[in-house]
Design an enzyme around this catalytic site. Structure first.
Site, PDB file in Angstrom:
ATOM      1  N   ARG A 188       4.073  12.935 -18.609  1.00 54.17           N
ATOM      2  CA  ARG A 188       3.031  13.311 -17.646  1.00 54.17           C
ATOM      3  C   ARG A 188       2.865  14.826 -17.609  1.00 54.17           C
ATOM      4  O   ARG A 188       1.777  15.353 -17.472  1.00 54.17           O
ATOM      5  CB  ARG A 188       3.499  12.830 -16.263  1.00 54.17           C
ATOM      6  CG  ARG A 188       2.472  12.045 -15.509  1.00 54.17           C
ATOM      7  CD  ARG A 188       3.078  11.545 -14.231  1.00 54.17           C
ATOM      8  NE  ARG A 188       2.316  12.019 -13.107  1.00 54.17           N
ATOM      9  CZ  ARG A 188       2.795  12.748 -12.118  1.00 54.17           C
ATOM     10  NH1 ARG A 188       4.052  13.112 -12.108  1.00 54.17           N
ATOM     11  NH2 ARG A 188       2.002  13.109 -11.136  1.00 54.17           N
ATOM     12  N   THR A 243     -12.116  14.713  -3.216  1.00 52.28           N
ATOM     13  CA  THR A 243     -12.857  13.892  -2.261  1.00 52.28           C
ATOM     14  C   THR A 243     -12.268  12.488  -2.272  1.00 52.28           C
ATOM     15  O   THR A 243     -11.950  11.934  -3.320  1.00 52.28           O
ATOM     16  CB  THR A 243     -14.375  13.914  -2.539  1.00 52.28           C
ATOM     17  OG1 THR A 243     -15.014  13.090  -1.556  1.00 52.28           O
ATOM     18  CG2 THR A 243     -14.753  13.451  -3.925  1.00 52.28           C
ATOM     19  N   HIS A 244     -12.113  11.932  -1.056  1.00 50.30           N
ATOM     20  CA  HIS A 244     -11.393  10.659  -0.907  1.00 50.30           C
ATOM     21  C   HIS A 244     -12.149   9.748   0.073  1.00 50.30           C
ATOM     22  O   HIS A 244     -12.566  10.201   1.150  1.00 50.30           O
ATOM     23  CB  HIS A 244      -9.974  10.940  -0.396  1.00 50.30           C
ATOM     24  CG  HIS A 244      -9.163   9.700  -0.264  1.00 50.30           C
ATOM     25  ND1 HIS A 244      -8.578   9.071  -1.339  1.00 50.30           N
ATOM     26  CD2 HIS A 244      -8.882   8.937   0.817  1.00 50.30           C
ATOM     27  CE1 HIS A 244      -7.955   7.989  -0.921  1.00 50.30           C
ATOM     28  NE2 HIS A 244      -8.124   7.878   0.389  1.00 50.30           N
ATOM     29  N   ASP A 295      -2.558  19.101  -2.700  1.00 47.01           N
ATOM     30  CA  ASP A 295      -1.178  19.568  -2.856  1.00 47.01           C
ATOM     31  C   ASP A 295      -0.447  18.564  -3.758  1.00 47.01           C
ATOM     32  O   ASP A 295      -1.086  17.738  -4.401  1.00 47.01           O
ATOM     33  CB  ASP A 295      -0.509  19.773  -1.485  1.00 47.01           C
ATOM     34  CG  ASP A 295      -0.356  18.475  -0.702  1.00 47.01           C
ATOM     35  OD1 ASP A 295      -0.551  17.386  -1.301  1.00 47.01           O
ATOM     36  OD2 ASP A 295      -0.040  18.542   0.494  1.00 47.01           O
ATOM     37  N   GLY A 339       1.342  16.025  -3.021  1.00 48.37           N
ATOM     38  CA  GLY A 339       1.424  14.655  -2.524  1.00 48.37           C
ATOM     39  C   GLY A 339       0.185  13.847  -2.887  1.00 48.37           C
ATOM     40  O   GLY A 339      -0.734  14.339  -3.537  1.00 48.37           O
ATOM     41  N   ASP A 394      -2.990  12.555  -1.648  1.00 47.44           N
ATOM     42  CA  ASP A 394      -4.001  12.706  -0.596  1.00 47.44           C
ATOM     43  C   ASP A 394      -3.420  13.276   0.702  1.00 47.44           C
ATOM     44  O   ASP A 394      -3.825  12.883   1.798  1.00 47.44           O
ATOM     45  CB  ASP A 394      -4.710  11.357  -0.332  1.00 47.44           C
ATOM     46  CG  ASP A 394      -5.352  10.797  -1.593  1.00 47.44           C
ATOM     47  OD1 ASP A 394      -5.911  11.585  -2.368  1.00 47.44           O
ATOM     48  OD2 ASP A 394      -5.272   9.580  -1.803  1.00 47.44           O
TER      49      ASP A 394
HETATM   50  C1  GAR Z   1     -15.404   8.263  -4.750  1.00 48.61           C
HETATM   51  O1  GAR Z   1     -15.699   7.449  -3.646  1.00 48.61           O
HETATM   52  C2  GAR Z   1     -14.120   9.031  -4.525  1.00 48.61           C
HETATM   53  O2  GAR Z   1     -13.908   9.379  -3.201  1.00 48.61           O
HETATM   54  C3  GAR Z   1     -13.096   8.030  -4.983  1.00 48.61           C
HETATM   55  O3  GAR Z   1     -13.654   7.485  -6.140  1.00 48.61           O
HETATM   56  C4  GAR Z   1     -15.073   7.419  -5.982  1.00 48.61           C
HETATM   57  C5  GAR Z   1     -15.711   7.955  -7.234  1.00 48.61           C
HETATM   58  O4  GAR Z   1     -17.084   7.687  -7.247  1.00 48.61           O
HETATM   59  N1  GAR Z   1     -11.844   8.654  -5.200  1.00 48.61           N
HETATM   60  C6  GAR Z   1     -10.681   8.091  -4.887  1.00 48.61           C
HETATM   61  O5  GAR Z   1     -10.572   6.965  -4.470  1.00 48.61           O
HETATM   62  C7  GAR Z   1      -9.480   8.980  -5.132  1.00 48.61           C
HETATM   63  N2  GAR Z   1      -8.312   8.447  -4.484  1.00 48.61           N
HETATM   64  P1  GAR Z   1     -18.044   8.334  -8.337  1.00 48.61           P
HETATM   65  O6  GAR Z   1     -17.330   8.175  -9.699  1.00 48.61           O
HETATM   66  O7  GAR Z   1     -19.278   7.517  -8.269  1.00 48.61           O
HETATM   67  O8  GAR Z   1     -18.248   9.759  -7.962  1.00 48.61           O
END
Ligand code: GAR
Length: 192
Positions: free
Chosen positions: A64, A107-108, A140, A142, A144
């Site tokens: 990794r 973004t989450h 960071d 962790g 999220d």
């Molecule tokens: C988004 O909703 C983002 O927040 C999520 O994947 C989607 C990507 O959509 N990310 C996570 O779940 C990260 N843990 P997209 O490819 O259409 O932009």
């Protein structure tokens, strides 16, 4: 002008929203490259805008750490002021995160700290949450756990499926992400 590298793993609709925002010459950021951990369909959005893309697949590396070093080199080659994880579905090791301290956001699709991880929308539904949403946060080491920058809530309807709820979240998410990048570029949001 803020130089931005975006990392994706999927359909890249958040990336597409950022690219559309840059159609406006007054938008204070430009996407200089888009990277992925796989041959993601969302890379086509970057290709349409004739933006450099790179794919660094973990399967091709013995560790990794080695994967993250190559990914980091690919990112840094473009000398970004900001790196946006927009649906990038891999956990990044400390060497990557530390090298981009003050420049890395994610973004989450939940109201963190609720529902971290890869299945945030499913987890909210399973939990029978009445409200969920989107969080943009600093990254960071962790999963999220980084400091929250902005959040917006989205109501959960009784007939929502994972797909319908995620799409409703993404409608809000795309706008919030574009606004957040604009605010970072205009120093209304300071990451360091
Ligand atoms: C988004 O909703 C983002 O927040 C999520 O994947 C989607 C990507 O959509 N990310 C996570 O779940 C990260 N843990 P997209 O490819 O259409 O932009």
């Amino acid at each position: 002008m803020l130089s931005v590298v975006v990392l994706i793993s999927g359909s890249g609709t958040n990336l597409q929203a950022l690219l559309k925002a840059t159609d406006n010459p007054l938008f204070p950021a430009k996407i200089v490259a888009v990277g992925s951990d796989k041959d993601a369909t969302g890379l086509t959005h970057a290709e349409l805008y004739e933006i450099d893309t790179f794919v660094v697949e973990p399967e091709r590396f013995s560790s990794r750490q080695a994967w993250a070093e190559t990914l980091l080199a690919s990112v840094q080659h473009h000398q970004p002021d900001l790196v946006v994880l927009a649906g990038f579905m891999r956990i990044l090791p400390a060497n990557f995160v530390n090298a981009l301290k003050g420049k890395l956001i994610n973004t989450h699709p939940s109201l963190l700290p609720l529902y971290p991880g890869a299945h945030a929308v499913r987890d909210a539904l399973q939990d029978q949450a009445k409200v969920t949403g989107v969080t943009i946060h600093k990254v960071d080491e962790g999963v999220d756990t980084g400091e929250i920058i902005v959040q917006q809530s989205v109501p959960v309807e009784t007939n929502d499926t994972e797909a319908t709820l995620h799409e409703k979240i993404k409608v809000v998410e795309r706008e919030l992400l574009v606004q957040c990048v604009e605010d970072i570029a205009n120093k209304k949001i300071v990451l360091a």
